[in-house]
Design an enzyme around this catalytic site. Structure first.
Site, PDB file in Angstrom:
ATOM      1  N   GLY A  29       0.828  -1.212   0.000  1.00  0.00           N
ATOM      2  CA  GLY A  29       0.000   0.000   0.000  1.00  0.00           C
ATOM      3  C   GLY A  29       0.850   1.243   0.000  1.00  0.00           C
ATOM      4  O   GLY A  29       2.042   1.190  -0.297  1.00  0.00           O
ATOM      5  N   ASN A  30       0.240   2.370   0.300  1.00  0.00           N
ATOM      6  CA  ASN A  30       0.991   3.628   0.391  1.00  0.00           C
ATOM      7  C   ASN A  30       0.312   4.540   1.409  1.00  0.00           C
ATOM      8  O   ASN A  30      -0.744   4.210   1.934  1.00  0.00           O
ATOM      9  CB  ASN A  30       1.114   4.285  -0.990  1.00  0.00           C
ATOM     10  CG  ASN A  30      -0.225   4.673  -1.568  1.00  0.00           C
ATOM     11  OD1 ASN A  30      -0.901   5.565  -1.064  1.00  0.00           O
ATOM     12  ND2 ASN A  30      -0.644   3.964  -2.620  1.00  0.00           N
ATOM     13  N   HIS A  31       0.945   5.692   1.676  1.00  0.00           N
ATOM     14  CA  HIS A  31       0.502   6.558   2.774  1.00  0.00           C
ATOM     15  C   HIS A  31      -0.578   7.560   2.407  1.00  0.00           C
ATOM     16  O   HIS A  31      -0.859   8.471   3.181  1.00  0.00           O
ATOM     17  CB  HIS A  31       1.697   7.304   3.362  1.00  0.00           C
ATOM     18  CG  HIS A  31       2.633   6.415   4.119  1.00  0.00           C
ATOM     19  ND1 HIS A  31       2.246   5.733   5.244  1.00  0.00           N
ATOM     20  CD2 HIS A  31       3.917   6.073   3.901  1.00  0.00           C
ATOM     21  CE1 HIS A  31       3.265   5.022   5.698  1.00  0.00           C
ATOM     22  NE2 HIS A  31       4.293   5.207   4.886  1.00  0.00           N
TER      23      HIS A  31
END
Ligand code: C5P
Length: 219
Positions: A29-31
């Site tokens: 995923g990512n932020h």
């Protein structure tokens, strides 16, 4: 502004990250927080638009009666939902931080630790925005870009390659701007030129984006 400048318009917005499953308990995923996309959705609904908000995993909520929130997890799910609606919308704004790659195979069981190295093969996800550009008939299409070098040149290239009407260039070089923050520092790029803004709240950036879209759709 409280004017109903988007009354009768349907606006599709993508927001947040995507999560790409590795196994039943893990993902890539990512932020991305989703804050920018949700702010655009609220601003568009406040101006009278019917909003379809397609969001990856985020803790954000929305209660506006004109926002239809569709929660998805992966890039492929976001793609499927976007193209359920795309043909019928007037404006599409892609603010999601879509994962560029996903694991080639999702393990059916939790992967056990054994060897000192583990390799996960990744395959490219569909570029949702590029596909929107290809399938464009009359939609006003807005993308986002985050660049670490040759910012304006790369963003302009994206504007052309993805057949966009406008691209919002996010600055990486400001402490108050970007992922998870409440403020953003942006430039708008169209085929006509570039407009720079100062650091402001994501709500204010959303208002600027809609103002620009409204001007652009009048042409
Ligand atoms: O090419 P790049 O990923 O930098 O482009 C960013 C823009 O494209 C953003 O508007 C993002 O939401 C969109 N995008 C997308 N699907 C992808 C990758 C990016 O819609 N798979």
């Amino acid at each position: 502004s409280d004017s109903q400048s988007f009354a009768g318009k349907t606006v599709l917005i993508t927001a947040g990250p995507t999560y790409e499953a590795i196994d039943p308990v893990r993902f890539i995923g990512n932020h991305s927080s989703g804050k920018m996309g949700f702010a655009i959705a609220e601003a568009a609904a406040a101006r009278g638009a019917q909003v379809i908000l397609i969001s990856g995993p985020t803790s954000l909520q929305t209660g506006h009666e004109r926002i239809q929130l569709i929660r998805i997890t992966s890039a492929q799910e976001m793609y499927d939902q976007v193209f359920r609606f795309y043909d019928t919308v007037d404006v599409a704004i892609a603010s999601a931080a879509v994962a560029d790659y996903a694991p080639a195979n999702v393990a059916a069981q939790k992967i056990k630790k054994s060897d000192s190295h583990l390799t996960i093969e990744l395959i490219k996800n569909p570029d949702i925005l590029a596909e929107m550009g290809l399938r464009k008939n009359n939609q006003f299409l807005v993308g986002f870009a985050l660049e670490t070098e040759n910012e304006e040149e790369n963003a302009r290239g994206k504007l052309e390659r993805k057949n966009l009407d406008m691209i919002v260039l996010n600055s990486l070089s400001d402490a108050g701007a970007g992922f998870g923050k409440d403020t953003n520092l942006v430039k708008f790029i169209t085929s006509d030129g570039i407009t720079e803004f100062g650091l402001k709240s994501k709500q204010a950036v959303a208002a600027d984006i809609l103002e620009f879209v409204q001007q652009g759709t009048l042409k």
